[in-house]
Enzyme design. Structure first.
Site, PDB file in Angstrom:
ATOM      1  N   SER A 157      24.572 -23.637 112.362  1.00  0.00           N
ATOM      2  CA  SER A 157      25.543 -22.660 112.396  1.00  0.00           C
ATOM      3  C   SER A 157      27.007 -23.432 112.937  1.00  0.00           C
ATOM      4  CB  SER A 157      25.419 -21.629 113.336  1.00  0.00           C
ATOM      5  OG  SER A 157      26.613 -20.617 113.039  1.00  0.00           O
ATOM      6  N   ARG A 227      30.484  -8.134 119.216  1.00  0.00           N
ATOM      7  CA  ARG A 227      28.988  -8.776 119.189  1.00  0.00           C
ATOM      8  C   ARG A 227      28.435  -8.140 118.376  1.00  0.00           C
ATOM      9  NH1 ARG A 227      25.915 -13.240 119.424  1.00  0.00           N
ATOM     10  NH2 ARG A 227      23.822 -12.551 120.331  1.00  0.00           N
ATOM     11  N   ASP A 323      20.262 -16.328 104.240  1.00  0.00           N
ATOM     12  CA  ASP A 323      21.351 -16.636 105.170  1.00  0.00           C
ATOM     13  C   ASP A 323      22.586 -16.280 104.283  1.00  0.00           C
ATOM     14  OD1 ASP A 323      23.588 -17.183 106.591  1.00  0.00           O
ATOM     15  OD2 ASP A 323      22.794 -19.117 107.130  1.00  0.00           O
ATOM     16  N   HIS A 356      20.519 -15.803 108.886  1.00  0.00           N
ATOM     17  CA  HIS A 356      21.331 -16.836 109.519  1.00  0.00           C
ATOM     18  C   HIS A 356      20.399 -17.476 110.914  1.00  0.00           C
ATOM     19  CE1 HIS A 356      24.609 -19.617 110.346  1.00  0.00           C
ATOM     20  NE2 HIS A 356      24.460 -18.998 111.723  1.00  0.00           N
ATOM     21  N   ASP A 357      20.087 -16.255 111.497  1.00  0.00           N
ATOM     22  CA  ASP A 357      19.501 -16.810 112.869  1.00  0.00           C
ATOM     23  C   ASP A 357      18.133 -17.407 112.908  1.00  0.00           C
ATOM     24  OD1 ASP A 357      21.427 -15.941 114.696  1.00  0.00           O
ATOM     25  OD2 ASP A 357      20.547 -14.343 115.463  1.00  0.00           O
TER      26      ASP A 357
END
Length: 383
Positions: A157, A227, A323, A356-357
């Site tokens: 990232s 967040r 992602d 993505h994580d």
């Protein structure tokens, strides 16, 4: 600890390396941090030839505690599944360094640091920073640790963007580079999501124009919403559906605005726990640094030009099939630019529904790919 005292002697070490006034950081904005603190953690030992050092670059909301136990949270380091004995980055083999980025809030100089001119936290008096500024500070740390060449620089990232910046700015200091789930520039969609988060923070009455620490308050509600919005982009629709679907928190609907759905409760928890470990102004500054990132623009608009001097670096570029924050197409753009520059590059798209994580999570294909790349590259390095 100052730069002259920095050593790499113990199995697990770290602290804060301070560059005094006059030895600070030159910034892309034209400004300068006259004094600079860089908080870092190390794992393993630097070998006699100083050829086994690996720099791990962290993502937006992470810190220097890649492995072990994070003293601020009591939880395992954010990459404990990659950094550790028997893992792809084994401290028995490598000397691993991870530093909190400039602009962060875990010990490196950032907006919560004391402004020497006023005696108060910088707040919005802190200068705007870039990914290149972060890398420049890391290079100062690496030099102070007595390391001339890194065996590898690796990150996912925002960490992957730092890897690309390292390859562009300091190719002579790298033997290999691993870029995971990143992009050569921020897209309009990425910028848009960050702007939503920043506006949520700045709309919180407790933000106080960035001077909330002086006022003794914190914009917790705004930071929590920021967040929550960002966390959605780190997942995939398939992962959200698999984990939560439309499952309710309790029997029946509340017919109101409580967290009826499990996914709502999950996001609220993510927001609430985040405000305990992160600074709101750091969030503003670091997201802005990401938005400003455009490696091709730094090199005449041609991405391949960024890697013109990196032909001796061995590259590994990895993406994740689900992602949508930094999709595989953007990793392919990086690989094409590397090929056009004559660089040696391997590429793999990891098949996963974790979004993505995925680089934080249990992903055996990623582990195997990293293990294989580091093993072959270490052999070529003679480690």
């Amino acid at each position: 600890m100052d730069a002259a005292e920095a050593t790499a002697g113990s199995e697990t070490d770290g602290g804060t390396l301070s560059f005094p006034a006059g030895q600070g950081l030159r910034l892309d904005s034209g400004g300068r941090l006259e004094a600079l603190d860089v908080a870092y953690q190390t794992y393993g030992r630097l070998n006699a030839a100083k050829t086994n050092a690996v720099l791990v670059c962290h993502a937006l909301t992470m810190d220097q505690h890649a492995a072990g136990t994070n003293p601020a949270t009591g939880k395992p380091g954010w990459w404990s599944r990659v950094v550790g004995p028997g893992l792809p980055l084994d401290p028995e083999r490598y000397f691993i360094v991870c530093a909190n980025v400039v602009g962060g809030c875990m010990g490196s100089t950032g907006p919560a640091s004391i402004n020497p001119r006023t005696g108060d936290p910088y707040g919005l008096a802190f200068p705007v920073i870039t990914i290149a500024d972060m890398v420049r500070a890391q290079a100062m740390l690496i030099a102070a640790l007595g390391i001339e060449t890194l065996f590898a620089v690796v990150g996912g990232s925002m960490g992957g963007m730092q890897v690309l910046q390292w390859a562009a700015d300091y190719p002579q200091k790298l033997f290999s580079a691993v870029c995971i789930g990143a992009a050569p520039r921020h897209s309009a969609q990425n910028i848009a999501f960050h702007e939503v988060g920043r506006q949520a923070i700045m709309a919180d009455p407790d933000w106080r124009g960035g001077a909330y620490e002086v006022a003794g308050v914190r914009p917790e509600k705004g930071l929590a919403v920021a967040r929550m919005a960002a966390h959605i982009t780190y997942l995939s629709e398939a992962a959200l559906q698999r984990k939560f679907g439309r499952e309710l928190q309790r029997d029946g609907l509340s017919w109101g605005f409580d967290a009826d759905f499990q996914v709502e409760s999950y996001l609220r928890h993510q927001g609430a726990s985040f405000v305990d470990r992160f600074d709101a102004n750091s969030y503003l500054y670091i997201t802005r640094a990401l938005d400003y990132f455009d490696l091709a623009a730094q090199h005449g608009g041609v991405l391949a030009n960024a890697f013109a001097n990196a032909r001796g670096v061995r590259f590994c570029v990895l993406s994740f099939s689900s992602d949508w924050l930094y999709p595989t197409a953007e990793s392919r753009d990086i690989v094409r630019a590397l090929n056009a520059a004559g660089c040696r590059a391997s590429f793999a798209e990891i098949e996963t529904d974790k979004g993505h994580d995925a680089f934080f999570l249990d992903e055996p294909q990623l582990d195997a790919t990293l293990r294989g790349f580091f093993a072959s590259t270490a052999q070529a390095r003679g480690l």
